[in-house]
Every structure is written in structure tokens, then in C-alpha cells.
Design an enzyme around this catalytic site. Sequence first.
Site, PDB file in Angstrom:
ATOM      1  N   GLU A 291       1.345  -1.511   0.099  1.00  0.00           N
ATOM      2  CA  GLU A 291      -0.392   0.235  -0.256  1.00  0.00           C
ATOM      3  C   GLU A 291       0.882   0.889   0.048  1.00  0.00           C
ATOM      4  O   GLU A 291       0.492   2.428  -0.538  1.00  0.00           O
ATOM      5  CB  GLU A 291      -0.830   0.262   1.488  1.00  0.00           C
ATOM      6  CG  GLU A 291      -2.400  -1.173   1.184  1.00  0.00           C
ATOM      7  CD  GLU A 291      -1.342  -2.694   1.815  1.00  0.00           C
ATOM      8  OE1 GLU A 291      -0.255  -2.217   2.141  1.00  0.00           O
ATOM      9  OE2 GLU A 291      -2.490  -3.175   1.816  1.00  0.00           O
TER      10      GLU A 291
ATOM     11  N   PHE B  48     -11.615  -7.970  13.510  1.00  0.00           N
ATOM     12  CA  PHE B  48     -10.184  -8.038  12.038  1.00  0.00           C
ATOM     13  C   PHE B  48      -9.809  -6.902  11.855  1.00  0.00           C
ATOM     14  O   PHE B  48     -10.685  -6.621  10.912  1.00  0.00           O
ATOM     15  CB  PHE B  48     -10.551  -9.373  11.943  1.00  0.00           C
ATOM     16  CG  PHE B  48      -9.045 -10.105  11.514  1.00  0.00           C
ATOM     17  CD1 PHE B  48      -8.205 -10.154  11.374  1.00  0.00           C
ATOM     18  CD2 PHE B  48      -9.601  -9.923   9.656  1.00  0.00           C
ATOM     19  CE1 PHE B  48      -7.371 -10.554  10.159  1.00  0.00           C
ATOM     20  CE2 PHE B  48      -8.685 -10.142   8.801  1.00  0.00           C
ATOM     21  CZ  PHE B  48      -7.519 -10.846   9.330  1.00  0.00           C
ATOM     22  N   GLN B  49      -8.529  -6.594  11.655  1.00  0.00           N
ATOM     23  CA  GLN B  49      -8.022  -5.047  10.739  1.00  0.00           C
ATOM     24  C   GLN B  49      -8.882  -4.667  10.868  1.00  0.00           C
ATOM     25  O   GLN B  49      -9.097  -3.937   9.929  1.00  0.00           O
ATOM     26  CB  GLN B  49      -8.171  -6.187   9.256  1.00  0.00           C
ATOM     27  CG  GLN B  49      -7.155  -7.538   8.906  1.00  0.00           C
ATOM     28  CD  GLN B  49      -7.127  -7.161   7.229  1.00  0.00           C
ATOM     29  OE1 GLN B  49      -8.251  -7.961   6.423  1.00  0.00           O
ATOM     30  NE2 GLN B  49      -5.850  -7.827   6.881  1.00  0.00           N
TER      31      GLN B  49
ATOM     32  N   MET C  50      24.363   8.755   2.792  1.00  0.00           N
ATOM     33  CA  MET C  50      24.106  10.501   3.884  1.00  0.00           C
ATOM     34  C   MET C  50      24.477   9.902   4.907  1.00  0.00           C
ATOM     35  O   MET C  50      25.706  11.512   5.993  1.00  0.00           O
ATOM     36  CB  MET C  50      22.604  10.850   3.280  1.00  0.00           C
ATOM     37  CG  MET C  50      23.446  12.676   3.660  1.00  0.00           C
ATOM     38  SD  MET C  50      24.037  13.604   3.022  1.00  0.00           S
ATOM     39  CE  MET C  50      22.978  14.092   1.457  1.00  0.00           C
TER      40      MET C  50
ATOM     41  N   LYS D  89     -17.530  -1.640   5.490  1.00  0.00           N
ATOM     42  CA  LYS D  89     -18.263  -2.158   4.753  1.00  0.00           C
ATOM     43  C   LYS D  89     -19.538  -2.258   4.594  1.00  0.00           C
ATOM     44  O   LYS D  89     -20.026  -2.304   3.195  1.00  0.00           O
ATOM     45  CB  LYS D  89     -17.107  -3.659   4.820  1.00  0.00           C
ATOM     46  CG  LYS D  89     -17.572  -4.518   4.083  1.00  0.00           C
ATOM     47  CD  LYS D  89     -16.766  -5.872   4.237  1.00  0.00           C
ATOM     48  CE  LYS D  89     -17.085  -6.989   3.311  1.00  0.00           C
ATOM     49  NZ  LYS D  89     -16.082  -8.006   3.690  1.00  0.00           N
TER      50      LYS D  89
END
Lengths: 81, 555
Positions: free
Chosen positions: B54, B116-117, B468, B166
Site C-alpha cells: 500500500e 479483525f483488521q 548520507m 463495508k
Amino acid sequence: MNNYQLMISVDDKQVVLERILQVTRYRGFLINGMNAKVNTGTKIGTIELMVSSERPIELLVDQINKLIDIKEVKVDHTAMQ
Amino acid sequence: MTTTEKKLTGASLLFNVLEQHGVEHVFGYPGGAIMPIYDALYDSGVEHFLCRHEQGAAFSAVGYARASGKVGVCLATSGPGATNLITGLADALADSIPVVAITGQVATAAMGSDAFQEIDIFGLSLACTKHSFQVTNIDDLADVLHQAFAIALEGRQGPVLVDIPKDIQIAAVNGSVDDLVNLQNKVKLPPANVGNALALLNQAKKPILYVGGGVGMANAIDELRDFAKITGLPCVSTLKGLGAIDPEDKYYMGMLGMHGTKASNLAVQECDLLIAVGARFDDRVTGKLNEFAPNAKVIHFDIDTAEINKRRVADASILGDLKVNLPALAIPLSIEPWKAFCLQMNADYAWDYNHPGETIFAPAVLKEISDKMPKNSCVTTDVGQHQMWAAQHMVFDDPSNFLTSAGMGTMGFGIPAAVGAQVSRPTNCIIAISGDGSFMMNVQELSTIKRFQLPVKIVLIDNAKLGMVRQWQDLFFNGRLSETDLADNPDFIMLANAFDIKAQMITKKSEVSAAIEEMLEHDGPYLLQVKIDAQDNVWPLVPPNTANDKMMEST
């Protein structure tokens, strides 16, 4: 440390209070007190915020004003006397 | 309605609204709580680019937006999908990039139950977006989505997140989808008063133009170039401003700040008037703030009221649209001795590409790529030494042709941003300049390049170090090289080949020109691994919390 009192008028939208508190903390202001209420008729919220910081209050006023749901931010100079 | 007709759902409404806003391409990754949206995608006219993380989707949306000037759109599921977007959104916020992120959320009945999630992405979004919404009523969905696009684009642009549970995705939409009406721009600023600024400009003997990323974001490049031409002002650029100033302008002195040119930093320290245009006095620009341009008055042009007086008090501020306000100050100036002085500094402190030995000199490689790349090429970078060398030694004629993570400095930006840029500009040459540290941060996006056969060219500047950080450890931490050795990097050629990407490694100067030409002439994606000396440093360097005229130089 300077003390300031802000009068903030907002549209009563999701998490508007959280947004103000998050910006206030992130921009370096301590919250010393708060009153918040919503007019359920007009759906306008009013938040009094007592803050303190070494930084000038204009920095916070400008950042709160950038939030989308803010209608007005005023510094209450009388309350700071 | 017949039984075979499908009623419009929240998920299909999403794509209708995206299409109303002209969205053709989105970047994302499916998962449980966003499955109804991916089901609706199946029937929509919007083309989806499956990324492999993502964060890659978010950076591809950023690269797409920056390369095209359109809003970038990314999709992710709830929980880890949503949290993986955050770095990309933070990057977009820091660089004022218009992105709309859509996240799936668990159903409203499950919200707040540690489902969940489930994660409170709405709460997490407060610090890394310009604005965010969570839709809890199907009747609000269309309006929220329209607002998301309006807010992303109005005033100072930025990322907006819309979290859609959802059950809202599968809910039936009441009524039909309204036509898109003109979006109201909430940002209204009073007409600028330029009187004070004009007086300052007329009085100045050593004025300089300090150009930031706001010029490109305001689409005010022509107005800026006219302003520079009419006034004859010497000018310097921030990292994000690169490309805004006409690269042929002989009074252009290069980038200022920590790795800026010696000429630009000395000129800014010497000036008596600093005209900041769409710039925000970032700490990497100013060095020690109270010693930055110590003798200068300041005129500050910006769209964002909160930037005025934030880090440097302005003697005159001009708020609003640069396209309108810049011409109001475009007057010829009598500053010939100062201009001659700046020209002389440009000559005295020009880059030196002489480099002894056979080891490859990265600045010379990047300059050669810049000289040879086709017109309208778009370069992305990752973050580190290679990024600063690209900024110093490559020439850009438009900010949309140089995409770099400026404010957030996010390693892992370059490859997915190049994916987004290539999708938005399929006929242009897109070149990702990366380092061996940054490259590995989103290396999985090579799979996106393979999947869509994107002809992205990757130049991997490889010193087998986090260069760096290593440079700073050598200079400022007594050479204590803590966790910056990457000698165990993978075989990058074999890695590229695993994704069907042609690749070549070069180690000697004599190989550079032919390798660049082969890469640019190759039809498909290509990785050019350029081995350099691990001890090479980026110069000049203004040490932290130091005035910009006290830069360290190559020894």
C-alpha cells in the site's frame, strides 16, 4: 510562558474537536482548560480554549484557521489580563 | 426495476464520482474490508494499478499527481492496508500534493470492537492529511467524495482520506447520482495590497528571488518567468522549486540551502531584499535561522496564511494566487552592480566535473543523463546523496519533471513515484534515480513495473552504504560508522532480471557514456547500477545549525 484564551467557532462536524486539540499540541501549545458546547439547532459548536506557550498565539490561530470545519478563531485579550 | 438490474451501491457510487472528477487511473491493493469496492471496480471504467504494497500505491498516486497536475487516487483495505498508506499521505502533506485516499473499514456495527483488521485510521489521519472523512451514512457518501476532491485541490493542495465502512460500500444508494456542480473554493483571500512590497522592491539594491514549490503547484511558471525577466532579479530555488525558474536564465544561481550552490547561498546571505515565492523558509533552506539572509527585508508571496511569519517575519506579505499577484510586482529594476556581482559568482563557483582516477563520479553521471535524456523526461529520486547530486547536477525545465520527496525526505519514494509518473505520462521517458539504501525500501514495486510493462529507467547509485548518514557520521560523529554499511546488498542485476528488467552494472568512468545511451535507447524497463566510491561526499554542505555562508567544501 504566555497564557492565551481562544474562542473558536466551528461547524459541528466529525472529530473537529480532536483536530483542534491535535493541532494545538503539535504546534507547541499546552492546553490549560477547555469548554466546548454545540448548538444542536444551528449545528455550530463553540470552543473556549485556554493555552500557554512560548510561541506567539498568531502561529496557532493561523494553523487552527486552516482546519476545514473552522468558522472563526478569536483571541480573547480581556481574558489574558 | 427488473430483477436483473443491479441497484447502485456505495461501492459503485464511488467509481461514478471518481469518473465525474475525471479519474482514469487509481493505485491500490485489495483486502477484506474493501472487497465490495474492488467488486465494483470490476465493472467500472477506471483502470486500477495493482501495487505490491500500500505504501507503493500511495507513492504512485503522489507521483501520478505530481507528474500530471491531476489528483492522485489510491485505495487500501482497513487495518494494515490503511496504516501502510500513512507514509505516503504524510509525504503528500509535506509537499502539498493533491491525493485522495480511499480506505475500506470494518462494518459500522463492528467499529470500536477491536474487530479483525480494524484500526482507527480516521484518528490516525489527523496528523498526516489535509482533511479526512469517515462515512457512516450512505446518503453522505457522494457529497463527501466531492468534498474530498475539492479540498485536495483548493488553496494549498494536500491529501484527503475517505474511510468507508463495508456496510456503507454495499448499501443501496437512495436516488440517483447528481451531476457534478462546480466546486466551491472555500479559500477566499482579500485582494493583495502590493504597495508596501513595491516600495521595498524599488528601494532594494541587492534583491534576490527565492522560488519554492508553490510556483509549480499554482501553475504560475509562466508568471514567475515573466516576473524574473522583467525585474532582472537574480534567483535561487528550493529543492521542490527546481524547474520553475527558466534554466536558461543567466541570473539563476541554483539551489540554496544545506546542499545548495556556493553562489546561491553567498548571494542570499548578502542580499538586502528576499522575495520568497511559494516557499516556506524550511530549515534545510535557511540553516541557522537567525543568521539566514541577515541583512534582508522580506516580501513573502504565498497561498497559505499560516506560512507568513511562521519562521521568518515578512516586511510585506502578498497572500493569494501567484498567477494574479506576481504580475502586480513585475517592474524593471536598476540593480546592475548586484546582477554583475551575481553573474561573477556563478562563474567563480561553477561546478567542477574534473575527477581523477577511473572511479565513477556520480555528479558527472547525473549531468550526462540530464544532457542526454529526451525533452519532457521526468526524473524521480529517492532520498540521500543521490537525491542531492540529482538536484545539483541535473537541469529541469518544469517542476513536474523533477519529483523528489522534499519535505518528508522519504526513502522508498523514487520507484513507486516513477510508476505513477509513467502511468500518467506513458509517452515520456521516466527516470528513477535511486540509491542502494532507498531502492530496497520499496523494491517490491519492480513487480508493478513488470506487471504493467512500464518502461521506467532506474539509475541505482550504489556505494553499498547508507551514504548520507555515513557522510554525517564521518563529519559530525567522529567517524563512528553505526549501521550504515550495506556490503550485504543483494545482486541487483540478478534481482532486476527476476522481474524481467534488463540490467547492467558499471564500475569505471570509461563505461558511463555507452551505458547511459543503452539505457535511454532501450524500449522497456532498465536498471543501470552505477558503482561509486563509498567515501564520496555531497558538497557543498552547510553543517546543521550553521549559517549558510559557512559551508564545508570538497577537500
